[in-house]
Design an enzyme around this catalytic site. Sequence first.
Site, PDB file in Angstrom:
ATOM      1  CB  SER A  58      -0.976  -0.032   1.171  1.00 30.62           C
ATOM      2  OG  SER A  58      -1.975   0.934   0.988  1.00 30.62           O
TER       3      SER A  58
ATOM      4  CG  ASP B 174      -2.383   4.126  -1.455  1.00 29.68           C
ATOM      5  OD1 ASP B 174      -3.102   4.068  -2.472  1.00 29.68           O
ATOM      6  OD2 ASP B 174      -2.592   3.433  -0.446  1.00 29.68           O
TER       7      ASP B 174
ATOM      8  CG  ASP C 167      -2.855  -0.577  -2.478  1.00 27.76           C
ATOM      9  OD1 ASP C 167      -2.693   0.597  -2.080  1.00 27.76           O
ATOM     10  OD2 ASP C 167      -3.497  -1.423  -1.826  1.00 27.76           O
TER      11      ASP C 167
ATOM     12  CG  ASP D 156      -5.725   1.019  -0.464  1.00 27.23           C
ATOM     13  OD1 ASP D 156      -4.863   1.905  -0.624  1.00 27.23           O
ATOM     14  OD2 ASP D 156      -5.746   0.284   0.547  1.00 27.23           O
TER      15      ASP D 156
END
Length: 449
Positions: free
Chosen positions: A96, A233, A235, A237
Amino acid sequence: MGKYFGTSGIREVVNEKLTPELALKVGKALGTFLGEGKVVVGMDTRTSGEMLKSALISGLLSTGVEVIDIGLSPTPLTGFAIKLYEADAGVTITASHNPPQYNGIKVWQKNGMAYTNEMENELEHILESESFKKAAWNEIGKLSYADPKEEYIKKALEVVNLDDSYTVVLDAGNGAGSILSPYLQRRLGNKVISLNADPSGYFVRELEPNAKSLEGLAKTVRVMKADVGIAHDGDADRIGVVDDEGRFVEYEVMLSLISGYMLRKFGKGKIITTVDAGFALDDYVKPLGGEVVRVKVGDVAVAEGIMRENAIFGGEPSGTWIMPQWNLTPDGIFAGALVLEMIDKLGPLSELAKEVPRYVTLRAKIPCPNGKKKKAMELIEKEALKSFSYKRLIDIDGVRIENDEWWILFRPSGTEPIMRITLEAHTKEKAEELMKKAKEVVERAIREA
């Protein structure tokens, strides 16, 4: 938290704790846990992604589970692909917003929601005991490859539509959002200026989208006279937003605005947020027919809250948003499309942001050995109850005491040896007075623990 799984799956430094051997075992454990079926596997842009993904897939196949490898993929796309291909689970190889030397393994349920603590504990148990299922040579799982990006975009365009076209600066942070977010914005009819869109795994800015890490984005929005800046960020999400005047929109303000917009778009209902979210959200959504329900910190707790309360929307003050009409996976890319629709229907972000009440928020971290956290929290709860005159107490995740003018949250960190204090008040003086008192309570509790 177990030996391997923390607050957001497994997240460790690569080739120290997180090795291909561990990824192989996690694959075997997940395959054993499922027994049969099919699993979607994707990864973010980190240099270690391919290595860990290959090991994890080997483990899954060895148990007889079918695997669909979607390759480089933001977390929201993994969540989408699970439902698209009617899989039984999904895995993203991602750390992440952590620095590039980290990677991680996060597991998703068939409904797009992350694995709960109980499910992760079961995986740990299988992992530790190494009681793995082994498929016979003629029953080893099949591996196939797929690319769900086009399906994702088509489906998103069925939910979001713009009457006008806008200039969007999109900073993907060299993460997995690069391969999807700018393309969705363009298909919405917008002009897109991409920053840090090379999915290299070498990150040129801090991955967490905040005011400091997005200074480059803010400057580009001003210079290009763009309507909005959107950032992700590693990934994708999460979402961070810069308004049309080139100012980072604070997370709390953005959470309030998007909650309000979801109420306008989908009708009155409940909004789920976490115990560290401020009063601005309640004050902003109440007139729009929204009721705020607070849950533990973390996207799993938010998703569970959404399902339990049949909520319209759920989000954390970290830029993690879940739109149940779309999916139960946190999705910064779809969130970006919604932000554009909100601007399209309601007006410029800089104007909208003025409608959200501003209060004074203070945060503090106090060193506390992990072994002392439990005892310290018991002492804090006792002491805080005596020291402050409050009206309500929420103790689902740490201790939050509140009255109509202020709130204080005492919470042990899930990832570091610290105790966190977060508080909010209407004035700076009141906030500072509360913080002084709160720090004394925490320091005394840690000493005595």
